[in-house]
Design a protein around this motif. Structure first.
Motif, PDB file in Angstrom:
ATOM      1  N   LEU A  11       2.879   1.927  -0.085  1.00 41.86           N
ATOM      2  CA  LEU A  11       3.506   2.949   0.915  1.00 41.86           C
ATOM      3  C   LEU A  11       2.767   2.833   2.098  1.00 41.86           C
ATOM      4  CD1 LEU A  11       5.128   5.387   1.319  1.00 41.86           C
ATOM      5  CD2 LEU A  11       3.441   6.856   0.327  1.00 41.86           C
ATOM      6  N   HIS A  12       3.366   2.715   3.273  1.00 41.64           N
ATOM      7  CA  HIS A  12       2.718   2.822   4.479  1.00 41.64           C
ATOM      8  C   HIS A  12       2.955   4.120   5.308  1.00 41.64           C
ATOM      9  CE1 HIS A  12       3.467   1.584   8.932  1.00 41.64           C
ATOM     10  NE2 HIS A  12       2.201   2.035   8.775  1.00 41.64           N
ATOM     11  N   THR A  43       7.583   0.052  -0.205  1.00 42.23           N
ATOM     12  CA  THR A  43       8.700   1.216  -0.694  1.00 42.23           C
ATOM     13  C   THR A  43       8.310   2.336   0.432  1.00 42.23           C
ATOM     14  OG1 THR A  43       8.963   2.741  -2.390  1.00 42.23           O
ATOM     15  CG2 THR A  43       6.771   1.846  -2.205  1.00 42.23           C
ATOM     16  N   GLY A  44       9.350   3.201   0.214  1.00 45.50           N
ATOM     17  CA  GLY A  44       9.442   4.417   1.130  1.00 45.50           C
ATOM     18  C   GLY A  44       9.097   5.705   0.219  1.00 45.50           C
TER      19      GLY A  44
END
Lengths: 157, 360, 126
Positions: A11-12, A43-44
């Motif tokens: 996850l960013h 992934t968001g």
């Protein structure tokens, strides 16, 4: 939980970075550097993520967001601070709205320096994070085993 | 009348790597109103003028935004040079132009990729970013940094591009042009791309004028406004026409940016052909600035505005950056009105949002 | 070769009362709103409102110098695009602006410190 250890999801979250590190993180995931060959996937959704990449320093507004994202991630979880701003605050350390690096808000496991952090360095950070993630899930599994054993023993007695 | 509800968009959203929060008032599936709340990346770098002197500010300004980093530094340096009243050497002007156009190419390729990702064309996204790496390699080769390369200083540039590197730039331009021609076919002719972009989020010339929008966003609605016409750096010695489109929809914005890529290739070729063979890279700057100046430069996202005020001390009194994205936020809110909820992600993308420069 | 237009920037110092009138005149004559910013210089606020023309690239700046205590009217009724700039001036500098169309009430950037670039800054230093 047992089967996901080998392919953690990323996850960013962009803290208050200048965008330089963010696009380098994205560049890592695109064909030339291709972090996905290490088994990680972008992934968001924080609820499905295992590794949190934070870029940029923490300011008074995004502090709660970062904390919330961290809390939403399932355990075990690993945090990577990408770029010098996420490590210490960087050039913006003296700005009135910057509290400091990501470790002012959440526990950080891997620090990736650089302004902007190079994709190679980010990859190295991800590999280290995958290692830590595996170690943590092993520990977690051992704990579960222990507990089951204890429960069994308790049932027998 | 349908039921009204409020849907929050962001700050952490899959379509955007950056945090922006918009409250969307929707009626059934239509957006009635969009209220942005920004400030997730506000650092307050304008306040740093008290702690850093005017030379050190160059490095801070370059980190306003990691994508158009070079152009931020250039805008600031040009403003301070105006206050000093110095004219930088010709070679430095051309070097600035070459770097600025390489930066524009990498920014536009990045945006085209994100747009493709926005409407779910993953393959095209990867293509754009693959080509972009070639441009980044040029930046790394000439300056040592992939994204943030501090080569600007007040009075000129710090590094030279030797002749053999200029040759490599030209060959890379040929390669990139070939690739772009292939990609252009997909962006302009593909049926699914067209059906997703045409007629979505239309803004007229009058609306653009009222909302003060700038850059490719304004040029896509038929406004002829390109700050390179102001003739900073080496642009007076190069030949170019602002690229405009009349439609004002997402497709037009895509068209303008795609054509600007070819324009940048052309400008780089012209600059490499005309650059003086040798010469100084910078002029010596003595003393401290005294005075004020408003400087405008054309960044990949539009007109950036620098206001520098100094009183003869090493520290500036005030340094103000008005970034193009900040000017485009009112346009974005207007555009979001009366659109489908499903288009919101795409529409936010088409102003080429760069939240870190919006909020500084 | 493309035509180069680089007109000299105009800086017009006006009274606070004339701000609305002058901005209306400029927008009516086809100027677009470019930016607004504040600076805190020698105990006074210097507000710059920049208007520019798409066609001639002429930049016209209106400069208002006011005391920190003076209240000035918002130009958002005339120039809707100014809303973020005015909120920014209000929040970062503490400029008193009344009747902003969409007033964020100092919550645009949601910073902890009050008016970090305004009058308090200099007091702290002294």
């Amino acid at each position: 939980m047992a089967n996901i250890t080998r392919s953690p999801w990323l996850l960013h979250y962009d803290g208050s970075s200048c965008n330089g590190c963010d696009i380098e993180v994205l560049a890592c995931l695109t064909p030339v550097y291709d972090a996905e060959r290490l088994g990680v996937m972008n992934t968001g959704d924080p609820m499905q993520a295992d590794i949190l990449l934070v870029t940029g320093g923490i300011n008074s507004q995004n502090q709660d967001t970062v904390k919330q994202l961290y809390d939403q991630m399932p355990r075990p979880k690993v945090v990577v601070a990408v770029g010098v701003c996420a490590c210490t605050g960087g050039v913006f350390k003296d700005c009135y709205n910057i509290l400091g690096g990501a470790d002012t808000t959440i526990p950080v496991d891997v620090y990736v320096p650089g302004c902007a952090a190079r994709p190679q360095a980010i990859m190295d950070g991800i590999i280290k994070a995958v290692g830590i993630f595996q170690q943590r899930s092993n520990e977690y599994k051992a704990q579960v085993k222990e507990k089951k054993k204890a429960a069994k023993k308790g049932a027998q007695n | 009348m349908g039921k009204r509800s409020v849907i929050p968009f962001g700050p952490q959203h899959p379509v955007l790597p950056e945090p922006i929060h918009i409250d969307l008032v929707v009626e059934d599936e239509r957006v009635i109103e969009a209220i942005p709340s920004i400030g997730f990346i506000h650092r307050g770098l304008e306040g740093l003028v008290d702690k850093r002197d005017f030379n050190q500010m160059t490095y801070v300004v370059e980190r306003t935004c990691g994508i158009c980093s070079f152009q931020h530094g250039m805008g600031y340096c040009e403003a301070v040079e105006h206050i000093f009243g110095v004219d930088i050497p010709d070679r430095a002007k051309f070097l600035r132009t070459i770097w600025a156009e390489i930066g524009r190419m990498h920014s536009h390729l990045l945006w085209l990729g994100l747009l493709a990702d926005g409407f779910g064309f993953e393959n095209l996204f990867y293509q754009c970013w693959r080509v972009r790496e070639k441009v980044l390699d040029l930046q790394e080769m000439t300056s040592g940094g992939r994204l943030i390369f501090s080569v600007n200083k007040v009075g000129g540039v710090m590094k030279d591009i030797p002749a053999d590197m200029l040759k490599i730039i030209l060959t890379t331009m040929d390669e990139v042009e070939e690739e772009l021609k292939e990609m252009k076919k997909t962006f302009f002719n593909d049926y699914s791309v067209q059906s997703r972009l045409k007629g979505v989020g239309v803004l007229t010339k009058e609306q653009i004028n009222r909302l003060g929008a700038v850059g490719p966003f304004a040029r896509a609605s038929g406004v002829v406004s390109d700050m390179r016409t102001l003739g900073y750096a080496a642009y007076p010695m190069l030949d170019f026409e602002p690229i405009i489109s009349e439609d004002g929809d997402c497709y037009a914005r895509c068209y303008v940016r795609m054509q600007e890529l070819f324009q940048s290739i052309d400008l780089i070729r012209q600059a490499v052909a005309k650059i003086p063979a040798e010469g100084d890279l910078a002029v010596a700057i003595k003393g401290n600035p005294d005075g004020e100046y408003f400087m405008r430069v054309e960044q990949p996202r539009g007109e950036a505005f620098y206001y520098v005020k100094a009183n003869g001390k090493p520290n500036l009194q005030r340094m103000r950056v008005r970034t193009p994205t900040f000017a485009n936020v009112p346009g974005l809110c207007e555009m979001l009105k009366n659109t489908e909820l499903a288009d919101v992600g795409l529409l936010v993308l088409t102003i080429d949002p760069c939240i870190s420069c919006t909020e500084r | 070769m493309g035509e180069i237009r680089n007109p000299e920037n105009i800086l017009e110092v006006i009274e606070a009362d004339d701000l609305l009138k002058r901005s209306l005149e400029l927008t009516k004559s086809g100027y677009r709103f470019s930016q607004a910013c504040a600076a805190f210089v020698d105990g006074k606020f210097e507000l710059s409102y920049s208007f520019s023309d798409y066609e001639t690239y002429q930049l016209h700046n209106l400069r208002v110098v006011i005391d920190p205590a003076t209240e000035i009217p918002s130009i958002t009724e005339i120039v809707p695009a100014a809303v973020f700039y005015e909120n920014e001036m209000k929040e970062l500098f503490g400029v008193k602006i009344k009747m902003i169309n969409l007033d964020y009430e100092n919550k645009l950037y949601r910073i902890r410190q009050e008016a970090p670039m305004g009058p308090q800054k200099t007091e702290e230093e002294n």
